[in-house]
Design an enzyme around this catalytic site. Structure first.
Site, PDB file in Angstrom:
ATOM      1  N   GLN A 117      -6.249  -1.348   7.409  1.00  0.00           N
ATOM      2  CA  GLN A 117      -5.116  -2.247   7.166  1.00  0.00           C
ATOM      3  C   GLN A 117      -4.515  -2.893   8.417  1.00  0.00           C
ATOM      4  O   GLN A 117      -4.174  -4.063   8.410  1.00  0.00           O
ATOM      5  CB  GLN A 117      -4.054  -1.434   6.420  1.00  0.00           C
ATOM      6  CG  GLN A 117      -2.868  -2.202   5.921  1.00  0.00           C
ATOM      7  CD  GLN A 117      -1.939  -1.282   5.134  1.00  0.00           C
ATOM      8  OE1 GLN A 117      -2.185  -0.981   3.978  1.00  0.00           O
ATOM      9  NE2 GLN A 117      -0.883  -0.825   5.764  1.00  0.00           N
ATOM     10  N   GLU A 118      -4.334  -2.101   9.492  1.00  0.00           N
ATOM     11  CA  GLU A 118      -3.555  -2.629  10.620  1.00  0.00           C
ATOM     12  C   GLU A 118      -4.158  -2.264  11.978  1.00  0.00           C
ATOM     13  O   GLU A 118      -4.475  -1.093  12.219  1.00  0.00           O
ATOM     14  CB  GLU A 118      -2.119  -2.088  10.560  1.00  0.00           C
ATOM     15  CG  GLU A 118      -1.441  -2.420   9.255  1.00  0.00           C
ATOM     16  CD  GLU A 118      -0.062  -1.795   9.104  1.00  0.00           C
ATOM     17  OE1 GLU A 118       0.541  -1.387  10.125  1.00  0.00           O
ATOM     18  OE2 GLU A 118       0.406  -1.717   7.959  1.00  0.00           O
TER      19      GLU A 118
ATOM     20  N   GLU B 129       1.623  -9.389   7.168  1.00  0.00           N
ATOM     21  CA  GLU B 129       2.541  -8.993   8.241  1.00  0.00           C
ATOM     22  C   GLU B 129       2.422  -9.899   9.462  1.00  0.00           C
ATOM     23  O   GLU B 129       2.840  -9.551  10.567  1.00  0.00           O
ATOM     24  CB  GLU B 129       2.308  -7.520   8.603  1.00  0.00           C
ATOM     25  CG  GLU B 129       2.650  -6.612   7.430  1.00  0.00           C
ATOM     26  CD  GLU B 129       2.591  -5.129   7.762  1.00  0.00           C
ATOM     27  OE1 GLU B 129       2.096  -4.760   8.840  1.00  0.00           O
ATOM     28  OE2 GLU B 129       3.063  -4.346   6.920  1.00  0.00           O
TER      29      GLU B 129
ATOM     30  N   ASP C 221       2.229   8.474   7.018  1.00  0.00           N
ATOM     31  CA  ASP C 221       3.064   7.496   6.297  1.00  0.00           C
ATOM     32  C   ASP C 221       3.026   7.846   4.808  1.00  0.00           C
ATOM     33  O   ASP C 221       3.932   8.510   4.295  1.00  0.00           O
ATOM     34  CB  ASP C 221       2.545   6.087   6.595  1.00  0.00           C
ATOM     35  CG  ASP C 221       3.126   5.022   5.683  1.00  0.00           C
ATOM     36  OD1 ASP C 221       4.131   5.286   5.010  1.00  0.00           O
ATOM     37  OD2 ASP C 221       2.584   3.886   5.639  1.00  0.00           O
TER      38      ASP C 221
ATOM     39  N   LYS D  39      10.162   4.823   6.534  1.00  0.00           N
ATOM     40  CA  LYS D  39      10.455   3.606   5.780  1.00  0.00           C
ATOM     41  C   LYS D  39      11.603   3.932   4.842  1.00  0.00           C
ATOM     42  O   LYS D  39      11.466   4.799   3.965  1.00  0.00           O
ATOM     43  CB  LYS D  39       9.239   3.203   4.954  1.00  0.00           C
ATOM     44  CG  LYS D  39       8.052   2.715   5.777  1.00  0.00           C
ATOM     45  CD  LYS D  39       6.835   2.678   4.883  1.00  0.00           C
ATOM     46  CE  LYS D  39       5.684   1.922   5.516  1.00  0.00           C
ATOM     47  NZ  LYS D  39       4.427   2.147   4.755  1.00  0.00           N
TER      48      LYS D  39
ATOM     49  N   GLU E 212      -2.242   6.064  12.263  1.00  0.00           N
ATOM     50  CA  GLU E 212      -1.407   6.394  11.099  1.00  0.00           C
ATOM     51  C   GLU E 212      -2.289   6.465   9.853  1.00  0.00           C
ATOM     52  O   GLU E 212      -3.230   5.678   9.715  1.00  0.00           O
ATOM     53  CB  GLU E 212      -0.377   5.262  10.972  1.00  0.00           C
ATOM     54  CG  GLU E 212       0.506   5.292   9.754  1.00  0.00           C
ATOM     55  CD  GLU E 212       1.387   4.042   9.722  1.00  0.00           C
ATOM     56  OE1 GLU E 212       1.706   3.480  10.799  1.00  0.00           O
ATOM     57  OE2 GLU E 212       1.745   3.610   8.623  1.00  0.00           O
TER      58      GLU E 212
ATOM     59  N   SER F 200       0.873  -1.175   0.000  1.00  0.00           N
ATOM     60  CA  SER F 200       0.000   0.000   0.000  1.00  0.00           C
ATOM     61  C   SER F 200       0.911   1.225   0.000  1.00  0.00           C
ATOM     62  O   SER F 200       1.121   1.875   1.003  1.00  0.00           O
ATOM     63  CB  SER F 200      -0.955  -0.017   1.192  1.00  0.00           C
ATOM     64  OG  SER F 200      -0.326   0.300   2.390  1.00  0.00           O
TER      65      SER F 200
ATOM     66  N   HIS G 124      -3.420  -5.852   2.738  1.00  0.00           N
ATOM     67  CA  HIS G 124      -2.537  -6.907   3.249  1.00  0.00           C
ATOM     68  C   HIS G 124      -3.244  -8.235   3.497  1.00  0.00           C
ATOM     69  O   HIS G 124      -2.627  -9.183   3.980  1.00  0.00           O
ATOM     70  CB  HIS G 124      -1.870  -6.457   4.558  1.00  0.00           C
ATOM     71  CG  HIS G 124      -0.890  -5.346   4.363  1.00  0.00           C
ATOM     72  ND1 HIS G 124      -0.341  -4.651   5.409  1.00  0.00           N
ATOM     73  CD2 HIS G 124      -0.356  -4.814   3.241  1.00  0.00           C
ATOM     74  CE1 HIS G 124       0.477  -3.723   4.936  1.00  0.00           C
ATOM     75  NE2 HIS G 124       0.477  -3.803   3.621  1.00  0.00           N
TER      76      HIS G 124
ATOM     77  N   LYS H  43       7.690  -0.182  14.199  1.00  0.00           N
ATOM     78  CA  LYS H  43       6.558  -0.946  13.688  1.00  0.00           C
ATOM     79  C   LYS H  43       7.139  -2.067  12.842  1.00  0.00           C
ATOM     80  O   LYS H  43       7.729  -1.802  11.794  1.00  0.00           O
ATOM     81  CB  LYS H  43       5.685  -0.024  12.841  1.00  0.00           C
ATOM     82  CG  LYS H  43       4.385  -0.652  12.432  1.00  0.00           C
ATOM     83  CD  LYS H  43       3.446   0.373  11.818  1.00  0.00           C
ATOM     84  CE  LYS H  43       3.438   0.238  10.324  1.00  0.00           C
ATOM     85  NZ  LYS H  43       2.217   0.753   9.697  1.00  0.00           N
TER      86      LYS H  43
ATOM     87  N   HIS I 239       8.972  -1.383   9.103  1.00  0.00           N
ATOM     88  CA  HIS I 239       9.177  -2.396   8.060  1.00  0.00           C
ATOM     89  C   HIS I 239       8.265  -2.097   6.869  1.00  0.00           C
ATOM     90  O   HIS I 239       7.545  -1.093   6.879  1.00  0.00           O
ATOM     91  CB  HIS I 239       8.838  -3.778   8.632  1.00  0.00           C
ATOM     92  CG  HIS I 239       7.386  -3.918   8.999  1.00  0.00           C
ATOM     93  ND1 HIS I 239       6.759  -5.110   9.207  1.00  0.00           N
ATOM     94  CD2 HIS I 239       6.402  -2.975   9.197  1.00  0.00           C
ATOM     95  CE1 HIS I 239       5.482  -4.922   9.508  1.00  0.00           C
ATOM     96  NE2 HIS I 239       5.243  -3.638   9.509  1.00  0.00           N
ATOM     97  N   ARG I 240       8.262  -2.973   5.867  1.00  0.00           N
ATOM     98  CA  ARG I 240       7.265  -2.954   4.806  1.00  0.00           C
ATOM     99  C   ARG I 240       6.496  -4.276   4.849  1.00  0.00           C
ATOM    100  O   ARG I 240       6.944  -5.231   5.481  1.00  0.00           O
ATOM    101  CB  ARG I 240       7.914  -2.820   3.401  1.00  0.00           C
ATOM    102  CG  ARG I 240       8.728  -1.585   3.140  1.00  0.00           C
ATOM    103  CD  ARG I 240       8.022  -0.279   3.320  1.00  0.00           C
ATOM    104  NE  ARG I 240       6.769  -0.056   2.634  1.00  0.00           N
ATOM    105  CZ  ARG I 240       6.552   0.887   1.724  1.00  0.00           C
ATOM    106  NH1 ARG I 240       7.540   1.694   1.353  1.00  0.00           N
ATOM    107  NH2 ARG I 240       5.356   1.067   1.184  1.00  0.00           N
ATOM    108  N   SER I 241       5.385  -4.333   4.127  1.00  0.00           N
ATOM    109  CA  SER I 241       4.639  -5.598   4.146  1.00  0.00           C
ATOM    110  C   SER I 241       5.422  -6.711   3.451  1.00  0.00           C
ATOM    111  O   SER I 241       5.311  -7.878   3.812  1.00  0.00           O
ATOM    112  CB  SER I 241       3.259  -5.414   3.530  1.00  0.00           C
ATOM    113  OG  SER I 241       3.348  -4.802   2.263  1.00  0.00           O
TER     114      SER I 241
ATOM    115  N   ASP J 161      -3.296   1.563  11.892  1.00  0.00           N
ATOM    116  CA  ASP J 161      -2.907   2.135  10.602  1.00  0.00           C
ATOM    117  C   ASP J 161      -3.985   1.752   9.595  1.00  0.00           C
ATOM    118  O   ASP J 161      -3.871   0.733   8.909  1.00  0.00           O
ATOM    119  CB  ASP J 161      -1.542   1.620  10.134  1.00  0.00           C
ATOM    120  CG  ASP J 161      -1.208   2.152   8.736  1.00  0.00           C
ATOM    121  OD1 ASP J 161      -1.942   3.038   8.250  1.00  0.00           O
ATOM    122  OD2 ASP J 161      -0.227   1.676   8.129  1.00  0.00           O
TER     123      ASP J 161
HETATM  124  P1  PGA Z   1       3.171  -1.385   2.930  1.00  0.00           P
HETATM  125  O1  PGA Z   1       2.255  -1.080   4.184  1.00  0.00           O
HETATM  126  O2  PGA Z   1       4.501  -1.809   3.400  1.00  0.00           O
HETATM  127  O3  PGA Z   1       2.398  -2.462   2.223  1.00  0.00           O
HETATM  128  O4  PGA Z   1       3.207  -0.115   2.118  1.00  0.00           O
HETATM  129  C1  PGA Z   1       2.719  -0.696   5.410  1.00  0.00           C
HETATM  130  C2  PGA Z   1       2.086   0.572   5.905  1.00  0.00           C
HETATM  131  O5  PGA Z   1       1.177   1.133   5.254  1.00  0.00           O
HETATM  132  O6  PGA Z   1       2.489   1.067   6.945  1.00  0.00           O
HETATM  133 ZN    ZN Z   2       1.107   2.876   6.846  1.00  0.00          ZN
END
Ligand code: PGA
Ligand code: ZN
Length: 449
Positions: free
Chosen positions: A171-172, A213, A333, A358, A306, A44, A163, A409, A386-388, A252
């Site tokens: 998402q999270e 994740e 982000d 990131k 986030e 994402s 994800h 994170k 991190h990333r996904s 997030d």
């Molecule tokens: P991504 O997602 O690593 O798939 O971009 C992580 C996030 O949005 O924090």
């Molecule tokens: Zn994010």
């Protein structure tokens, strides 16, 4: 040539946690010291992220090959850096930025540049006989610390959005063990809550399959239900849920993914598709989104949100930060893409009070550090992430400790590419002994708590 000089740089394809290719790079110094770095990959992604160069050859890895990025390292970057002093991180990053010549690393690829940038730092740390976090702190930042701050982890235990193949648009959903006394204890608390959540989900006949994740990806009705289950899990594991004690919750929702720029609305597509919401009920204006968050943080112990609004919705961010930014960490982000130039705008506008970091969004270690420092110097928090799509590379653990970000994170309590970062943090904390500080709930003092 001294022992710090670069003798060889060699990049090649390896696989990330989704089984897609990514760039790995070995840097060898003149006396034979070698270090490796591997870059992560997002799903994402923010629109203004530095370019991740993919081959686009449909018959190879569905177009996701990174052979072009690799030849950019081996044929263009390596000849320019061989013979250079690996300790001159900012000079090395600057050479690569100039070789690339674009403002988003589109020519050489941020994946190519970052792999080299990190491998150089790791090689220099090894040659200095220092762990990476100490090398970054003492040699790159030129800071001698008597205490290092261990980060409070954000553990993504329920995965949705891009994800996971389920019904949740956000998402999270993360646990933050703010009540722990050490990082090690934070991991224990997180693990116990994670497994309590697993039991609760299976007792209630929800799916316990995992998302990208390592969090669960059940087919839930909405965020309310996800948060209620998390609260139950915290209690079942024997802890208190609270913003400044026990286990806090961080979110997030990554709602840039839900944003329709034309109508300037947020569309909860998964919920609409699953017939949980009607099209009308599942379409939010920016103002309605802000109201939604205001109500949600009153109901649950949420300490951090986030990407609560879309990256294009700056006004929405400003409004939300004004309304709840004194007590809730508002993180950008996709909004900033770890880019110091965009962050400057955010600071000016008071759009948020925190930035997600990131490395591959910006592409060099130097620019990443610049973004973190800029946030910290303005009283904001910076959260290393991190990333996904990840690998076993643990650089982000060292970076969080070196920069004293106080938060990291890095995924759930499962999947080795996530656990590798927690294990690295456990190792660092052990090595530091009395020099390690886990700030827990004091992490959020900048919010006026
Ligand atoms: P991504 O997602 O690593 O798939 O971009 C992580 C996030 O949005 O924090
Ligand atoms: Zn994010």
């Amino acid at each position: 040539m001294g022992k710090f000089h670069i003798k060889d740089i060699s990049a090649y394809e390896v696989l990330d946690s989704r089984g897609y290719p990514t760039v790995a790079c070995d840097v060898t110094l003149s006396k034979g010291i070698t270090a490796k770095a591997m870059v992560p990959s997002g799903a994402s992604t923010g629109e203004r992220e530095a370019v991740e160069l993919r081959d686009g050859e449909k018959n190879r890895y569905n177009g996701k090959g990174v052979l072009k990025a690799i030849s950019n390292v081996n044929d263009i970057i390596a000849p320019a850096l061989i013979g250079k002093d690996s300790r001159k991180q900012s000079m090395i990053d600057e050479i690569m930025i100039e070789l690339d010549g674009t403002d988003n690393k589109a020519k050489l690829g941020a994946n190519a540049i970052l792999a080299v940038s990190l491998a150089v730092a790791k090689a220099a740390a090894k040659a200095s006989k220092k762990p990476l976090y100490r090398y970054i702190s003492e040699d790159i930042l030129q800071e001698q610390k008597d205490k290092y701050i261990m980060p409070v982890p954000m553990l993504n235990v329920i995965n949705g959005g891009a994800h996971a193949d389920n019904t949740i648009d956000f998402q999270e959903f993360m646990f933050m063990p703010v009540g722990a006394k050490t990082l090690n204890q934070a991991c224990q608390i997180a693990s116990e809550c994670f497994h309590a959540l697993q039991k609760i989900l299976s007792e209630k006949k929800f799916d316990t399959n995992k998302g990208d994740e390592g969090g669960f990806a059940p087919r839930l009705k909405d965020a309310n239900q996800a948060l209620t289950l998390m609260m139950e899990a915290i209690k079942k594991a024997g802890y208190t849920a609270g913003v400044n004690k026990g286990v806090a919750i961080a979110l997030d929702p990554a709602v840039s993914e839900l944003y329709d720029s034309k109508s300037r609305t947020y569309v909860f597509e998964k919920a609409i598709k699953a017939k949980i919401l009607s099209k009308e009920k599942g379409t939010f204006t920016s103002a309605k989104m802000v109201q939604y968050w205001e109500a949600l943080v009153k109901k649950f112990p949420i300490i951090s949100i986030e990407d609560a609004l879309a990256e294009k919705d700056w006004d929405g961010f400003v409004e939300l930060n004004k309304k709840i930014g004194k007590t809730v960490q508002i993180v950008g982000d996709d909004l900033y893409c770890t880019n110091p130039k965009i962050l400057e705008v955010g600071i000016e506008k008071k759009a948020t009070n925190s930035i997600l970091i990131k490395l591959n969004q910006i592409g060099t270690l130097t620019e990443t550090i610049e973004a973190i420092k800029m946030a910290q110097n303005n009283g904001w928090s910076a959260i290393v992430s991190h990333r996904s799509g990840e690998t076993e590379d643990t650089t982000i653990a060292d970076l969080a400790v070196a920069l004293g970000t106080g938060q990291i994170k890095t995924g759930s309590m499962s999947r080795s590419e996530r656990i590798a970062k927690y294990n690295r943090l456990i190792e660092i904390e052990r090595e530091l002994g009395d020099m390690a500080v886990y700030k827990g709930e004091k992490t959020f003092t900048n919010l006026g708590r």
